[in-house]
Design a protein around this motif. Structure first.
Motif, PDB file in Angstrom:
ATOM      1  N   THR A  85       0.837  -1.190   0.000  1.00 27.39           N
ATOM      2  CA  THR A  85       0.000   0.000   0.000  1.00 27.39           C
ATOM      3  C   THR A  85       0.880   1.250   0.000  1.00 27.39           C
ATOM      4  OG1 THR A  85      -0.100   0.100   2.414  1.00 27.39           O
ATOM      5  CG2 THR A  85      -1.803  -1.193   1.305  1.00 27.39           C
ATOM      6  N   LYS A  86       0.244   2.401  -0.198  1.00 30.69           N
ATOM      7  CA  LYS A  86       0.972   3.676  -0.189  1.00 30.69           C
ATOM      8  C   LYS A  86       1.634   3.914   1.167  1.00 30.69           C
ATOM      9  CE  LYS A  86       0.179   8.615  -0.795  1.00 30.69           C
ATOM     10  NZ  LYS A  86      -0.822   9.651  -1.053  1.00 30.69           N
ATOM     11  N   GLU A  87       0.885   3.603   2.233  1.00 32.15           N
ATOM     12  CA  GLU A  87       1.423   3.801   3.583  1.00 32.15           C
ATOM     13  C   GLU A  87       2.616   2.887   3.845  1.00 32.15           C
ATOM     14  OE1 GLU A  87      -1.780   3.185   2.892  1.00 32.15           O
ATOM     15  OE2 GLU A  87      -2.717   5.113   3.342  1.00 32.15           O
ATOM     16  N   GLY A  88       2.553   1.673   3.341  1.00 29.29           N
ATOM     17  CA  GLY A  88       3.658   0.738   3.525  1.00 29.29           C
ATOM     18  C   GLY A  88       4.914   1.190   2.800  1.00 29.29           C
ATOM     19  N   GLY A  89       4.746   1.725   1.595  1.00 24.29           N
ATOM     20  CA  GLY A  89       5.892   2.243   0.849  1.00 24.29           C
ATOM     21  C   GLY A  89       6.543   3.413   1.550  1.00 24.29           C
ATOM     22  N   LEU A  90       5.710   4.291   2.115  1.00 22.97           N
ATOM     23  CA  LEU A  90       6.259   5.432   2.849  1.00 22.97           C
ATOM     24  C   LEU A  90       6.932   4.984   4.146  1.00 22.97           C
ATOM     25  CD1 LEU A  90       3.426   8.049   2.281  1.00 22.97           C
ATOM     26  CD2 LEU A  90       5.670   7.949   1.193  1.00 22.97           C
ATOM     27  N   THR A  91       6.414   3.919   4.761  1.00 21.91           N
ATOM     28  CA  THR A  91       7.042   3.373   5.963  1.00 21.91           C
ATOM     29  C   THR A  91       8.425   2.822   5.645  1.00 21.91           C
ATOM     30  OG1 THR A  91       4.890   2.820   6.895  1.00 21.91           O
ATOM     31  CG2 THR A  91       6.795   1.689   7.825  1.00 21.91           C
ATOM     32  N   PHE A 132      23.903   9.824   2.368  1.00 27.88           N
ATOM     33  CA  PHE A 132      23.224  10.922   1.682  1.00 27.88           C
ATOM     34  C   PHE A 132      22.460  10.430   0.467  1.00 27.88           C
ATOM     35  CE2 PHE A 132      23.234  14.139  -1.669  1.00 27.88           C
ATOM     36  CZ  PHE A 132      22.459  15.107  -1.058  1.00 27.88           C
ATOM     37  N   ILE A 133      23.061   9.529  -0.301  1.00 28.58           N
ATOM     38  CA  ILE A 133      22.396   8.985  -1.486  1.00 28.58           C
ATOM     39  C   ILE A 133      21.152   8.198  -1.085  1.00 28.58           C
ATOM     40  CG2 ILE A 133      22.647   7.302  -3.369  1.00 28.58           C
ATOM     41  CD1 ILE A 133      25.572   8.301  -3.607  1.00 28.58           C
ATOM     42  N   LEU A 134      21.231   7.432  -0.008  1.00 28.31           N
ATOM     43  CA  LEU A 134      20.069   6.688   0.470  1.00 28.31           C
ATOM     44  C   LEU A 134      18.948   7.629   0.907  1.00 28.31           C
ATOM     45  CD1 LEU A 134      21.687   3.780   2.509  1.00 28.31           C
ATOM     46  CD2 LEU A 134      20.347   3.591   0.419  1.00 28.31           C
ATOM     47  N   ILE A 135      19.297   8.690   1.602  1.00 35.04           N
ATOM     48  CA  ILE A 135      18.284   9.655   2.032  1.00 35.04           C
ATOM     49  C   ILE A 135      17.643  10.334   0.820  1.00 35.04           C
ATOM     50  CG2 ILE A 135      17.954  11.896   3.159  1.00 35.04           C
ATOM     51  CD1 ILE A 135      19.824  10.944   5.351  1.00 35.04           C
ATOM     52  N   ALA A 136      18.450  10.743  -0.142  1.00 34.09           N
ATOM     53  CA  ALA A 136      17.902  11.408  -1.334  1.00 34.09           C
ATOM     54  C   ALA A 136      16.981  10.465  -2.109  1.00 34.09           C
ATOM     55  CB  ALA A 136      19.038  11.896  -2.221  1.00 34.09           C
ATOM     56  N   ALA A 137      17.378   9.199  -2.271  1.00 35.43           N
ATOM     57  CA  ALA A 137      16.548   8.236  -2.994  1.00 35.43           C
ATOM     58  C   ALA A 137      15.239   7.975  -2.250  1.00 35.43           C
ATOM     59  CB  ALA A 137      17.314   6.936  -3.193  1.00 35.43           C
ATOM     60  N   SER A 138      15.306   7.881  -0.943  1.00 36.23           N
ATOM     61  CA  SER A 138      14.093   7.642  -0.158  1.00 36.23           C
ATOM     62  C   SER A 138      13.138   8.821  -0.210  1.00 36.23           C
ATOM     63  CB  SER A 138      14.455   7.359   1.299  1.00 36.23           C
ATOM     64  OG  SER A 138      15.185   6.166   1.384  1.00 36.23           O
ATOM     65  N   MET A 139      13.683  10.017  -0.210  1.00 39.25           N
ATOM     66  CA  MET A 139      12.823  11.199  -0.264  1.00 39.25           C
ATOM     67  C   MET A 139      12.195  11.367  -1.647  1.00 39.25           C
ATOM     68  SD  MET A 139      14.948  13.896   2.043  1.00 39.25           S
ATOM     69  CE  MET A 139      13.758  15.202   1.839  1.00 39.25           C
ATOM     70  N   LEU A 140      12.858  10.880  -2.687  1.00 41.34           N
ATOM     71  CA  LEU A 140      12.321  10.983  -4.037  1.00 41.34           C
ATOM     72  C   LEU A 140      11.400   9.826  -4.398  1.00 41.34           C
ATOM     73  CD1 LEU A 140      15.445  12.257  -5.971  1.00 41.34           C
ATOM     74  CD2 LEU A 140      13.367  13.524  -5.438  1.00 41.34           C
ATOM     75  N   TYR A 141      11.285   8.813  -3.538  1.00 43.72           N
ATOM     76  CA  TYR A 141      10.461   7.648  -3.829  1.00 43.72           C
ATOM     77  C   TYR A 141       9.002   8.030  -4.084  1.00 43.72           C
ATOM     78  CZ  TYR A 141       7.329   3.807  -2.792  1.00 43.72           C
ATOM     79  OH  TYR A 141       6.290   2.929  -2.846  1.00 43.72           O
ATOM     80  N   SER A 142       8.399   8.743  -3.174  1.00 42.45           N
ATOM     81  CA  SER A 142       6.970   9.047  -3.288  1.00 42.45           C
ATOM     82  C   SER A 142       6.647   9.937  -4.490  1.00 42.45           C
ATOM     83  CB  SER A 142       6.458   9.688  -2.005  1.00 42.45           C
ATOM     84  OG  SER A 142       5.088   9.958  -2.108  1.00 42.45           O
ATOM     85  N   PRO A 143       7.353  11.041  -4.700  1.00 41.59           N
ATOM     86  CA  PRO A 143       7.019  11.861  -5.872  1.00 41.59           C
ATOM     87  C   PRO A 143       7.226  11.128  -7.193  1.00 41.59           C
ATOM     88  CG  PRO A 143       8.453  13.088  -4.392  1.00 41.59           C
ATOM     89  CD  PRO A 143       8.354  11.696  -3.865  1.00 41.59           C
ATOM     90  N   LEU A 144       8.299  10.349  -7.302  1.00 38.29           N
ATOM     91  CA  LEU A 144       8.542   9.612  -8.539  1.00 38.29           C
ATOM     92  C   LEU A 144       7.494   8.529  -8.755  1.00 38.29           C
ATOM     93  CD1 LEU A 144      12.418   9.265  -8.648  1.00 38.29           C
ATOM     94  CD2 LEU A 144      10.953  10.651 -10.092  1.00 38.29           C
ATOM     95  N   LYS A 145       7.085   7.880  -7.688  1.00 35.79           N
ATOM     96  CA  LYS A 145       6.069   6.846  -7.814  1.00 35.79           C
ATOM     97  C   LYS A 145       4.758   7.437  -8.291  1.00 35.79           C
ATOM     98  CE  LYS A 145       3.689   3.148  -5.368  1.00 35.79           C
ATOM     99  NZ  LYS A 145       2.436   3.404  -6.023  1.00 35.79           N
ATOM    100  N   VAL A 146       4.342   8.543  -7.698  1.00 38.58           N
ATOM    101  CA  VAL A 146       3.054   9.148  -8.046  1.00 38.58           C
ATOM    102  C   VAL A 146       3.109   9.811  -9.422  1.00 38.58           C
ATOM    103  CG1 VAL A 146       1.423  10.962  -7.420  1.00 38.58           C
ATOM    104  CG2 VAL A 146       2.354   9.459  -5.665  1.00 38.58           C
ATOM    105  N   GLN A 147       4.138  10.589  -9.692  1.00 36.35           N
ATOM    106  CA  GLN A 147       4.185  11.387 -10.912  1.00 36.35           C
ATOM    107  C   GLN A 147       4.655  10.611 -12.140  1.00 36.35           C
ATOM    108  OE1 GLN A 147       2.970  14.428 -11.152  1.00 36.35           O
ATOM    109  NE2 GLN A 147       2.485  14.479  -8.991  1.00 36.35           N
ATOM    110  N   VAL A 148       5.467   9.575 -11.955  1.00 36.20           N
ATOM    111  CA  VAL A 148       6.027   8.873 -13.109  1.00 36.20           C
ATOM    112  C   VAL A 148       5.462   7.461 -13.218  1.00 36.20           C
ATOM    113  CG1 VAL A 148       8.158   8.051 -14.193  1.00 36.20           C
ATOM    114  CG2 VAL A 148       8.138  10.239 -13.007  1.00 36.20           C
ATOM    115  N   TYR A 149       5.737   6.638 -12.230  1.00 28.07           N
ATOM    116  CA  TYR A 149       5.397   5.219 -12.311  1.00 28.07           C
ATOM    117  C   TYR A 149       3.892   4.990 -12.405  1.00 28.07           C
ATOM    118  CZ  TYR A 149       5.049   0.295 -11.136  1.00 28.07           C
ATOM    119  OH  TYR A 149       4.740  -1.031 -11.148  1.00 28.07           O
TER     120      TYR A 149
END
Length: 68
Positions: A9-15, A44-61
């Motif tokens: 679910t969306k909540e699980g991905g954000l968790t 830093f790369i892990l933090i940046a990738a995690s923060m970009l997960y939700s916007p990329l999932k919603v806007q692209v995927y």
């Protein structure tokens, strides 16, 4: 309607993203303590990738998946 597990679910991905951010923070702190620039960069790369997960999932995927 199908049953989804929590992590599908969306909540699980954000968790998962939050957990990755916390682990990356620990890696950065350990890297600072050890004087390792590589560990800080990985964190830093892990933090940046995690923060970009939700916007990329919603806007692209999800939009690409919706078009199919």
């Amino acid at each position: 309607m199908e049953n989804k597990s929590f992590f599908q679910t969306k909540e699980g991905g954000l968790t998962i993203a939050f957990i990755v951010i916390m682990v990356a923070f620990a890696i950065i702190i350990a890297g600072l303590g050890a004087g390792s620039t590589a560990a800080c960069t990985v964190g830093f790369i892990l933090i940046a990738a995690s923060m970009l997960y939700s916007p990329l999932k919603v806007q692209v995927y999800d939009r690409l998946k919706k078009k199919k």
